[in-house]
Scaffold this motif. Structure first.
Motif, PDB file in Angstrom:
ATOM      1  N   ASN A  38       0.835  -1.213   0.000  1.00  9.59           N
ATOM      2  CA  ASN A  38       0.000   0.000   0.000  1.00  9.59           C
ATOM      3  C   ASN A  38       0.866   1.258   0.000  1.00  9.59           C
ATOM      4  OD1 ASN A  38      -2.644  -0.632  -0.160  1.00  9.59           O
ATOM      5  ND2 ASN A  38      -3.102  -0.374   2.005  1.00  9.59           N
ATOM      6  N   LYS A  82      -6.908   8.242   4.064  1.00  9.12           N
ATOM      7  CA  LYS A  82      -7.543   7.667   5.262  1.00  9.12           C
ATOM      8  C   LYS A  82      -7.730   8.747   6.334  1.00  9.12           C
ATOM      9  CE  LYS A  82      -6.169   2.946   4.265  1.00  9.12           C
ATOM     10  NZ  LYS A  82      -5.051   2.002   4.188  1.00  9.12           N
ATOM     11  N   ASP A 104     -14.249  -8.083   8.559  1.00 10.37           N
ATOM     12  CA  ASP A 104     -13.686  -8.414   7.249  1.00 10.37           C
ATOM     13  C   ASP A 104     -14.056  -9.864   6.954  1.00 10.37           C
ATOM     14  OD1 ASP A 104     -11.172  -7.031   5.471  1.00 10.37           O
ATOM     15  OD2 ASP A 104     -11.547  -9.167   5.148  1.00 10.37           O
ATOM     16  N   ALA A 119     -19.887  -8.292   3.990  1.00 11.01           N
ATOM     17  CA  ALA A 119     -20.579  -6.998   3.937  1.00 11.01           C
ATOM     18  C   ALA A 119     -22.020  -7.134   3.437  1.00 11.01           C
ATOM     19  CB  ALA A 119     -19.804  -6.045   3.015  1.00 11.01           C
ATOM     20  N   GLY A 157     -12.920  -1.439  -0.023  1.00  8.24           N
ATOM     21  CA  GLY A 157     -13.536  -2.746   0.164  1.00  8.24           C
ATOM     22  C   GLY A 157     -14.700  -2.989  -0.785  1.00  8.24           C
TER      23      GLY A 157
HETATM   24  C1  LIG Z   1      -8.033  -3.524  -0.278  1.00  8.21           C
HETATM   25  S1  LIG Z   1      -8.429  -4.216   1.273  1.00  8.21           S
HETATM   26  C2  LIG Z   1      -8.797  -2.799   2.251  1.00  8.21           C
HETATM   27  C3  LIG Z   1      -8.364  -2.931   3.672  1.00  8.21           C
HETATM   28  C4  LIG Z   1      -8.477  -1.662   4.507  1.00  8.21           C
HETATM   29  N1  LIG Z   1      -9.847  -1.201   4.599  1.00  8.21           N
HETATM   30  C5  LIG Z   1      -7.614  -0.565   3.951  1.00  8.21           C
HETATM   31  O1  LIG Z   1      -8.174   0.432   3.484  1.00  8.21           O
HETATM   32  O2  LIG Z   1      -6.394  -0.688   3.971  1.00  8.21           O
HETATM   33  C6  LIG Z   1     -10.031  -4.856   0.931  1.00  8.21           C
HETATM   34  C7  LIG Z   1     -10.589  -5.717   2.049  1.00  8.21           C
HETATM   35  O3  LIG Z   1     -11.954  -6.035   1.731  1.00  8.21           O
HETATM   36  C8  LIG Z   1     -12.220  -7.322   2.242  1.00  8.21           C
HETATM   37  N2  LIG Z   1     -13.447  -7.842   1.617  1.00  8.21           N
HETATM   38  C9  LIG Z   1     -13.597  -8.248   0.343  1.00  8.21           C
HETATM   39  N3  LIG Z   1     -14.865  -8.653   0.127  1.00  8.21           N
HETATM   40  C10 LIG Z   1     -15.524  -8.495   1.302  1.00  8.21           C
HETATM   41  C11 LIG Z   1     -16.860  -8.739   1.717  1.00  8.21           C
HETATM   42  N4  LIG Z   1     -17.770  -9.219   0.872  1.00  8.21           N
HETATM   43  N5  LIG Z   1     -17.199  -8.449   2.988  1.00  8.21           N
HETATM   44  C12 LIG Z   1     -16.283  -7.969   3.864  1.00  8.21           C
HETATM   45  N6  LIG Z   1     -14.999  -7.728   3.525  1.00  8.21           N
HETATM   46  C13 LIG Z   1     -14.623  -7.978   2.258  1.00  8.21           C
HETATM   47  C14 LIG Z   1     -10.953  -8.084   1.907  1.00  8.21           C
HETATM   48  O4  LIG Z   1     -10.852  -9.283   2.631  1.00  8.21           O
HETATM   49  C15 LIG Z   1      -9.878  -7.066   2.235  1.00  8.21           C
HETATM   50  O5  LIG Z   1      -9.417  -7.182   3.544  1.00  8.21           O
END
Ligand SMILES: C[S@@+](CC[C@H](N)C(=O)[O-])C[C@H]1O[C@@H](n2cnc3c(N)ncnc32)[C@H](O)[C@@H]1O
Length: 250
Positions: free
Chosen positions: A39, A51, A94, A123, A141
């Motif tokens: 990142n 953020k 998550d 989600a 996400g």
């Molecule tokens: C790119 S990361 C973002 C992590 C953090 N929010 C950040 O901004 O650094 C995306 C996250 O979304 C989660 N994710 C993907 N599909 C999801 C779902 N249907 N419900 C909950 N979390 C989900 C992934 O497991 C991952 O941890």
């Protein structure tokens, strides 16, 4: 209730809807250990500013209950946790246990423990009561979720009246020139960086493709309004490379 479409996209590929969750899980199991380092590298550290802006726009206060959805390695959770204090609570939810584990270990090392709970959840069907959270954030996400309308409706349900949803996500650059440069960067450089640093070019190719397939600023605003959010507005960050959408439940 919306019926799930038979197919959806996973990056530029069309896949069966029930397949996407497993494919996305594969990406995040693979990148979890190197996620934070990548990142910083990929965004030249700018994700920290995006953020910070999200927290500033959340209006979060001491004692409040916050859901950091798709919270991954917990950057937003850490910031929320410091603001809500001992009398508040942050739930880092998550779907992916590898990301949750990296997040939990990181936050514990930072000394953040007492007011944070970790929940593995999708989600699309949040396991929380109606009208429960003062603030919900979903950072980078929503793009990965199969049925985005269903997920937004689920967030609306668990948000308290008067509460706010913040959606931080990649979006559509505002200028053509920037869009061209950004394409070069994302499709040429990103997979190479993924290969070199995380030994995984495919996940970073998915990242670039999924960004292009994600709804643009106006479309996402309409989707939020469609499930009931009001006073929805968005802020373009870094010329629209990222956008922060905020909506209220009244
Ligand atoms: C790119 S990361 C973002 C992590 C953090 N929010 C950040 O901004 O650094 C995306 C996250 O979304 C989660 N994710 C993907 N599909 C999801 C779902 N249907 N419900 C909950 N979390 C989900 C992934 O497991 C991952 O941890």
């Amino acid at each position: 209730m919306s019926q799930q479409a038979a197919t959806t996209h996973f990056g530029f590929k069309t896949v069966a809807s029930e397949e996407k969750e497993t494919l996305v899980a594969g990406v995040f199991h693979s990148v979890a250990a190197k996620y934070d380092m990548m990142n910083d590298l990929m965004s030249f550290g700018i994700h920290r500013l995006w953020k910070r802006f999200t927290i500033d726009c959340s209006g979060v206060r001491r004692g409040q209950r916050v859901l950091d959805l798709a919270g991954g390695t917990g950057d937003l959770t850490a910031k929320f946790s410091r603001i809500v204090g001992e009398t508040g609570q942050v739930v880092l939810a998550d779907i992916n246990d590898s990301m949750l584990k990296v997040g939990r270990d990181k936050l514990r090392n930072l000394g953040i423990a007492g007011n944070v709970a970790y929940v593995q959840a999708n989600a699309e069907c949040l396991p929380f009561p109606d009208n429960y959270f003062d603030v919900i954030s979903i950072g980078f996400g929503l793009r990965n979720v199969t049925d985005k309308d269903k997920a937004l409706a689920s967030m609306f349900r668990v948000l308290k009246p008067g509460g706010r949803l913040l959606v931080l996500e990649f979006s559509k650059p505002v200028s053509e020139v920037l869009a061209k440069l950004y394409d070069l960067y994302s499709f040429r450089l990103l997979p190479k960086m993924g290969e070199l640093v995380a030994n995984d070019s495919e996940s970073y190719r998915y990242l670039a493709e999924s960004i292009r397939m994600h709804p643009d600023q106006q479309t996402l605003k309409g989707m939020m309004e469609g499930v009931g959010f009001e006073q929805v507005e968005y802020y373009n960050l870094t010329q629209g490379v990222v956008a922060l959408h905020r909506g209220y439940k009244f």
